[in-house]
Design an enzyme around this catalytic site. Sequence first.
Site, PDB file in Angstrom:
ATOM      1  N   CYS A  36       0.873  -1.174   0.000  1.00 51.92           N
ATOM      2  CA  CYS A  36       0.000   0.000   0.000  1.00 51.92           C
ATOM      3  C   CYS A  36       0.914   1.229   0.000  1.00 51.92           C
ATOM      4  O   CYS A  36       2.116   1.099  -0.237  1.00 51.92           O
ATOM      5  CB  CYS A  36      -0.969  -0.003   1.177  1.00 51.92           C
ATOM      6  SG  CYS A  36      -0.233   0.200   2.809  1.00 51.92           S
ATOM      7  N   ARG A  88      -3.188  -0.772   5.518  1.00 56.76           N
ATOM      8  CA  ARG A  88      -3.746  -1.855   4.716  1.00 56.76           C
ATOM      9  C   ARG A  88      -2.793  -3.020   4.489  1.00 56.76           C
ATOM     10  O   ARG A  88      -3.161  -4.179   4.717  1.00 56.76           O
ATOM     11  CB  ARG A  88      -4.228  -1.303   3.371  1.00 56.76           C
ATOM     12  CG  ARG A  88      -5.365  -0.308   3.532  1.00 56.76           C
ATOM     13  CD  ARG A  88      -5.655   0.434   2.263  1.00 56.76           C
ATOM     14  NE  ARG A  88      -4.540   1.305   1.921  1.00 56.76           N
ATOM     15  CZ  ARG A  88      -4.383   1.895   0.743  1.00 56.76           C
ATOM     16  NH1 ARG A  88      -5.259   1.688  -0.221  1.00 56.76           N
ATOM     17  NH2 ARG A  88      -3.358   2.689   0.509  1.00 56.76           N
ATOM     18  N   ASP A  92      -8.191   3.303   1.815  1.00 59.84           N
ATOM     19  CA  ASP A  92      -7.231   3.708   2.843  1.00 59.84           C
ATOM     20  C   ASP A  92      -7.991   4.316   4.022  1.00 59.84           C
ATOM     21  O   ASP A  92      -8.639   5.349   3.875  1.00 59.84           O
ATOM     22  CB  ASP A  92      -6.252   4.724   2.261  1.00 59.84           C
ATOM     23  CG  ASP A  92      -5.093   5.025   3.189  1.00 59.84           C
ATOM     24  OD1 ASP A  92      -5.142   4.644   4.380  1.00 59.84           O
ATOM     25  OD2 ASP A  92      -4.122   5.645   2.720  1.00 59.84           O
TER      26      ASP A  92
END
Length: 168
Positions: A8, A14, A125
């Site tokens: 990410c 994440r 996100d």
Amino acid sequence: MIKILFVCMGNICRSPTAEGVFRHMLCENKLEDLVDVDSAGTHGYHVGEAPDLRTQRAAARRGYDLSGIRARKVAPQDIEYFDLILAMDRNSLEALLLVCPPDRTDRLGLFMDYSKNFDDEEVPDPYYGLGQGFDLVLDMVEDATSGLVEFVKERAAMLGSKDYKTFK
């Protein structure tokens, strides 16, 4: 051994969630000896830091320990080393494509391609949101991880792993 990297932007929400959940599910399925797993970020904003505390709390409520994970930035050698590099979103995938040699792009993909119950291509996100985004990330990650574990089982069987019998 199958080598998988989750990516990410900052490697504090994440991708460490995906790493922790995947490790947990690998152990549950007795696959941990067949897979090398890691996570990284496309940017080096948080190198050396533990995952975001909100991420860790949400994961802990579901039985996942992310406390030992430390953020790092994707390195050029990662493209060579990992068999599968799974981005959490299109921006991360595009950033990976910029540093990936043309003959290695087949190693790149979106993590949510392994999802069975979500139509989303991207894991959102949660960093700038309130608290509920972290639970949604976990829902999505658990679902896609389940599909990825099935892929690993199939891949291990295809490769003729003698240990495959132990995780049926």
